[in-house]
Design an enzyme around this catalytic site. Sequence first.
Site, PDB file in Angstrom:
ATOM      1  N   ASN A 297      -2.296  -1.608   4.460  1.00 34.62           N
ATOM      2  CA  ASN A 297      -1.052  -2.093   5.065  1.00 34.62           C
ATOM      3  C   ASN A 297      -1.069  -3.629   5.017  1.00 34.62           C
ATOM      4  O   ASN A 297      -1.860  -4.257   5.719  1.00 34.62           O
ATOM      5  CB  ASN A 297      -0.987  -1.579   6.510  1.00 34.62           C
ATOM      6  CG  ASN A 297       0.243  -2.073   7.247  1.00 34.62           C
ATOM      7  OD1 ASN A 297       0.940  -2.983   6.800  1.00 34.62           O
ATOM      8  ND2 ASN A 297       0.516  -1.475   8.396  1.00 34.62           N
TER       9      ASN A 297
ATOM     10  N   CYS B  96       6.105  -6.214   9.971  1.00 38.55           N
ATOM     11  CA  CYS B  96       5.963  -5.472   8.702  1.00 38.55           C
ATOM     12  C   CYS B  96       7.303  -5.169   8.029  1.00 38.55           C
ATOM     13  O   CYS B  96       7.327  -4.724   6.873  1.00 38.55           O
ATOM     14  CB  CYS B  96       5.206  -4.177   8.930  1.00 38.55           C
ATOM     15  SG  CYS B  96       3.550  -4.440   9.552  1.00 38.55           S
TER      16      CYS B  96
ATOM     17  N   HIS C 222       7.764   0.614   3.330  1.00 37.45           N
ATOM     18  CA  HIS C 222       6.609  -0.114   3.872  1.00 37.45           C
ATOM     19  C   HIS C 222       5.387   0.796   3.773  1.00 37.45           C
ATOM     20  O   HIS C 222       5.446   1.987   4.102  1.00 37.45           O
ATOM     21  CB  HIS C 222       6.887  -0.488   5.325  1.00 37.45           C
ATOM     22  CG  HIS C 222       5.685  -1.026   6.041  1.00 37.45           C
ATOM     23  ND1 HIS C 222       4.846  -1.956   5.473  1.00 37.45           N
ATOM     24  CD2 HIS C 222       5.171  -0.758   7.278  1.00 37.45           C
ATOM     25  CE1 HIS C 222       3.869  -2.247   6.327  1.00 37.45           C
ATOM     26  NE2 HIS C 222       4.042  -1.528   7.418  1.00 37.45           N
TER      27      HIS C 222
HETATM   28  O1  UT7 Z   1       2.728  -1.554   9.859  1.00 38.98           O
HETATM   29  C1  UT7 Z   1       3.073  -1.362  11.175  1.00 38.98           C
HETATM   30  C2  UT7 Z   1       3.283   0.054  11.494  1.00 38.98           C
HETATM   31  N1  UT7 Z   1       2.023   0.725  11.691  1.00 38.98           N
HETATM   32  C3  UT7 Z   1       1.953   2.022  11.473  1.00 38.98           C
HETATM   33  O2  UT7 Z   1       2.897   2.610  11.049  1.00 38.98           O
HETATM   34  C4  UT7 Z   1       0.697   2.773  11.850  1.00 38.98           C
HETATM   35  C5  UT7 Z   1       1.062   4.092  12.523  1.00 38.98           C
HETATM   36  N2  UT7 Z   1      -0.073   4.893  12.971  1.00 38.98           N
HETATM   37  C6  UT7 Z   1      -0.937   5.491  12.109  1.00 38.98           C
HETATM   38  O3  UT7 Z   1      -0.839   5.319  10.921  1.00 38.98           O
HETATM   39  C7  UT7 Z   1      -1.974   6.419  12.678  1.00 38.98           C
HETATM   40  O4  UT7 Z   1      -1.687   6.683  14.025  1.00 38.98           O
HETATM   41  C8  UT7 Z   1      -3.439   5.893  12.539  1.00 38.98           C
HETATM   42  C9  UT7 Z   1      -3.847   5.912  11.080  1.00 38.98           C
HETATM   43  C10 UT7 Z   1      -3.526   4.486  13.103  1.00 38.98           C
HETATM   44  C11 UT7 Z   1      -4.396   6.781  13.313  1.00 38.98           C
HETATM   45  O5  UT7 Z   1      -4.309   8.129  12.840  1.00 38.98           O
HETATM   46  P1  UT7 Z   1      -4.136   9.319  13.862  1.00 38.98           P
HETATM   47  O6  UT7 Z   1      -4.127  10.561  13.071  1.00 38.98           O
HETATM   48  O7  UT7 Z   1      -2.937   9.034  14.716  1.00 38.98           O
HETATM   49  O8  UT7 Z   1      -5.469   9.247  14.678  1.00 38.98           O
HETATM   50  P2  UT7 Z   1      -5.655   9.079  16.271  1.00 38.98           P
HETATM   51  O9  UT7 Z   1      -5.361   7.703  16.699  1.00 38.98           O
HETATM   52  O10 UT7 Z   1      -4.965  10.218  16.964  1.00 38.98           O
HETATM   53  O11 UT7 Z   1      -7.216   9.333  16.403  1.00 38.98           O
HETATM   54  C12 UT7 Z   1      -7.808  10.627  16.131  1.00 38.98           C
HETATM   55  C13 UT7 Z   1      -9.307  10.494  16.287  1.00 38.98           C
HETATM   56  C14 UT7 Z   1      -9.746   9.848  17.592  1.00 38.98           C
HETATM   57  O12 UT7 Z   1     -10.945  10.472  18.006  1.00 38.98           O
HETATM   58  P3  UT7 Z   1     -10.922  11.612  19.136  1.00 38.98           P
HETATM   59  O13 UT7 Z   1     -10.346  10.957  20.363  1.00 38.98           O
HETATM   60  O14 UT7 Z   1     -10.050  12.712  18.610  1.00 38.98           O
HETATM   61  O15 UT7 Z   1     -12.350  11.986  19.270  1.00 38.98           O
HETATM   62  C15 UT7 Z   1     -10.049   8.427  17.201  1.00 38.98           C
HETATM   63  O16 UT7 Z   1     -11.007   7.820  18.046  1.00 38.98           O
HETATM   64  O17 UT7 Z   1      -9.830   9.677  15.261  1.00 38.98           O
HETATM   65  C16 UT7 Z   1     -10.639   8.634  15.833  1.00 38.98           C
HETATM   66  N3  UT7 Z   1     -10.534   7.462  14.972  1.00 38.98           N
HETATM   67  C17 UT7 Z   1     -11.326   7.284  13.909  1.00 38.98           C
HETATM   68  N4  UT7 Z   1     -12.322   8.035  13.391  1.00 38.98           N
HETATM   69  C18 UT7 Z   1     -12.917   7.576  12.280  1.00 38.98           C
HETATM   70  C19 UT7 Z   1      -9.675   6.415  15.072  1.00 38.98           C
HETATM   71  N5  UT7 Z   1      -9.895   5.542  14.058  1.00 38.98           N
HETATM   72  C20 UT7 Z   1     -10.915   6.067  13.324  1.00 38.98           C
HETATM   73  C21 UT7 Z   1     -11.570   5.636  12.171  1.00 38.98           C
HETATM   74  N6  UT7 Z   1     -12.560   6.427  11.685  1.00 38.98           N
HETATM   75  N7  UT7 Z   1     -11.269   4.497  11.542  1.00 38.98           N
END
Ligand code: UT7
Length: 362
Positions: free
Chosen positions: A319, A111, A289
């Site tokens: 993204n 990216c 980005h």
């Molecule tokens: O381009 C390359 C670089 N990439 C990035 O910079 C991405 C960096 N990471 C992020 O942007 C974020 O970590 C994400 C957007 C991928 C995820 O957001 P988050 O706030 O870190 O969520 P999380 O992974 O901590 O998940 C929180 C909850 C989980 O459920 P529980 O365990 O709390 O019950 C996940 O299972 O959200 C759940 N979850 C979702 N719920 C609804 C994960 N994906 C989804 C979804 N819809 N699509």
Amino acid sequence: MGCKITGCGKALPDLTVTNDDLSRVVDTSDEWIVERTGIRERHIAVAETSTDLASRAGAQALERANVSAGDVDLLICMTITPDTVVPSQASMVKARLGLANAVAFDLNAACAGCVYGMEVAANMMEASALAHRDGDAPLRISQGNDMRTALVIGVDRLSRITDWTDRSTCVLFGDGAGAVVLEWDEAAPGILSGFLQNTDDPTLALACAQLRDLGTFPFGDATLDSPGAIMAASLDEVPEELDQGIHPFITMQGQKIFKWASKAMADAVRVVCERAGVPIDEVSLIVPHQANERIISFSAKKLKVPMERIQVSIGTVGNTSASSVLMALADAYEAGRVHEGDNVVLVGFGGGLTLGAILFVA
Ligand code: UT7
């Protein structure tokens, strides 16, 4: 100094996929996606190849720069999803656009691609200019290729390597291409500074193995661990495909990447400002980005830069990997947010882990 940005372009596939569309195929919601990422919709290439998108973005950048195809000396395509490995993506675009005199090759910096590609192009152009400067002896006898005009294109169709049953990744990505024309002009300040940095990613927090095994090799037993097995060793839950070493999809430990990226982005911006001797207050626009709107706003807070001076394009495209920064730059130009003489910073980060920034005078 002297490497000027003279045109930008972008291309998006026709099909738009909304958060509501996705909520019909995986357990997610518009509310969750918007709140956690800022993404409302993305474009997915079902009818367009990477060559199509890259060529459209490249042609638009050339037209805006008023540069004809035959005048392009260098074409770098940044991608992790080329249509073919050989010929390279750049070779395909070179042929499509009729860039008869261009040296063309691909680079992969995930990216952060666009920033890496621009930094490589700028350095090749500066070396060429030095080699041809009156009175100066060339640094190397082989420094023969004239590099006065470069086209750098970021293109990705992450939809090809996304697991559309995995809600933690499939809501994030979109397809597209961004392009920029660089022209050498001794009198222009152009790109003032650049910064590239790679940080090891031993747990493969962001990866895509895309394996092709030597299944038909007739001698000996394969003893090396496949990349799939290496990846599997660092995951808590090993998907069946990974166990077999054939996992074709992007995997990401989102929070780990989020934490690293929020700090890395701010650090990279500071470094290019310092190297250029430009105080951050004198930067008119930062074009980051577009991975997550929250990463962008955290970094802005760290840098004490108001959001009005940051380009945010993620809402309608998601993204888009290697194309993201250049698509956002094209948006900024189209919106009239970049004026002659402005200091502009581009900053990218991604798998690898790759980090890069460039400060240029528009
Ligand atoms: O381009 C390359 C670089 N990439 C990035 O910079 C991405 C960096 N990471 C992020 O942007 C974020 O970590 C994400 C957007 C991928 C995820 O957001 P988050 O706030 O870190 O969520 P999380 O992974 O901590 O998940 C929180 C909850 C989980 O459920 P529980 O365990 O709390 O019950 C996940 O299972 O959200 C759940 N979850 C979702 N719920 C609804 C994960 N994906 C989804 C979804 N819809 N699509």
